[in-house]
Design an enzyme around this catalytic site. Structure first.
Site, PDB file in Angstrom:
ATOM      1  N   CYS A  63       0.833  -1.206   0.000  1.00  0.00           N
ATOM      2  CA  CYS A  63       0.000   0.000   0.000  1.00  0.00           C
ATOM      3  C   CYS A  63       0.872   1.262   0.000  1.00  0.00           C
ATOM      4  O   CYS A  63       1.533   1.569   0.991  1.00  0.00           O
ATOM      5  CB  CYS A  63      -0.904  -0.037   1.236  1.00  0.00           C
ATOM      6  SG  CYS A  63      -1.794   1.491   1.559  1.00  0.00           S
ATOM      7  N   CYS A  66      -0.022   3.926   2.630  1.00  0.00           N
ATOM      8  CA  CYS A  66       0.436   3.482   3.955  1.00  0.00           C
ATOM      9  C   CYS A  66       1.890   3.883   4.168  1.00  0.00           C
ATOM     10  O   CYS A  66       2.270   4.323   5.258  1.00  0.00           O
ATOM     11  CB  CYS A  66       0.316   1.962   4.094  1.00  0.00           C
ATOM     12  SG  CYS A  66      -1.357   1.329   3.941  1.00  0.00           S
TER      13      CYS A  66
END
Length: 141
Positions: A63, A66
């Site tokens: 991600c 993230c």
């Protein structure tokens, strides 16, 4: 051809000393990375007796948002002055390794950040927030 390692001159330790000031009055901030589901459950139980909020950052290695959020969260947690003096603890949970923890709190998108106070879910957000919004989120806990 293999060459021998050359010797490097070393400086005696007594000439390289510096003066450091340590203080025991600094607040203890707690950051734990990539916790298991069992450890996460234990930390939630500990949070019931704590006055500090617990931020839980659900992330995935793949991600990209993230990876952008994590250093900002770490910076804010490590420097309470930036968030109005609010002290918080931070835990990160990899959803690919700990699907049970993610399912327990119905995490369906990454990053998801949950904030707990006294063991109860107090607030949350999904996605990447700009730093001013993250500061506001932490200050309001």
């Amino acid at each position: 051809m293999i060459r021998p390692i050359s010797r490097v001159a070393t400086v005696p330790l007594h000439t390289a000393r510096t003066t450091r000031t340590f203080s025991t009055t600094l607040p203890k901030r707690f950051i734990e990375e990539d916790v298991s589901a069992d450890r996460f459950a234990h930390l939630l139980l500990q949070n019931k007796q704590s006055s500090k909020p617990l931020l839980v950052d659900f992330f995935a290695e793949w991600c990209q948002p993230c990876k952008m959020l994590s250093p900002i969260l770490h910076g804010l947690v490590n420097d309470p002055k930036r968030v109005g003096g609010r002290e918080v603890d931070l835990v990160t949970v990899d959803v690919d390794k700990n699907m049970d923890a993610a399912a327990q709190f119905q995490v369906r998108a990454m990053p998801t950040v949950l904030a707990f106070r006294e063991g109860k879910l107090a607030s949350s957000f999904v996605g990447l927030l700009p730093e001013p919004k993250l500061k506001e989120f932490i200050e309001n806990l």
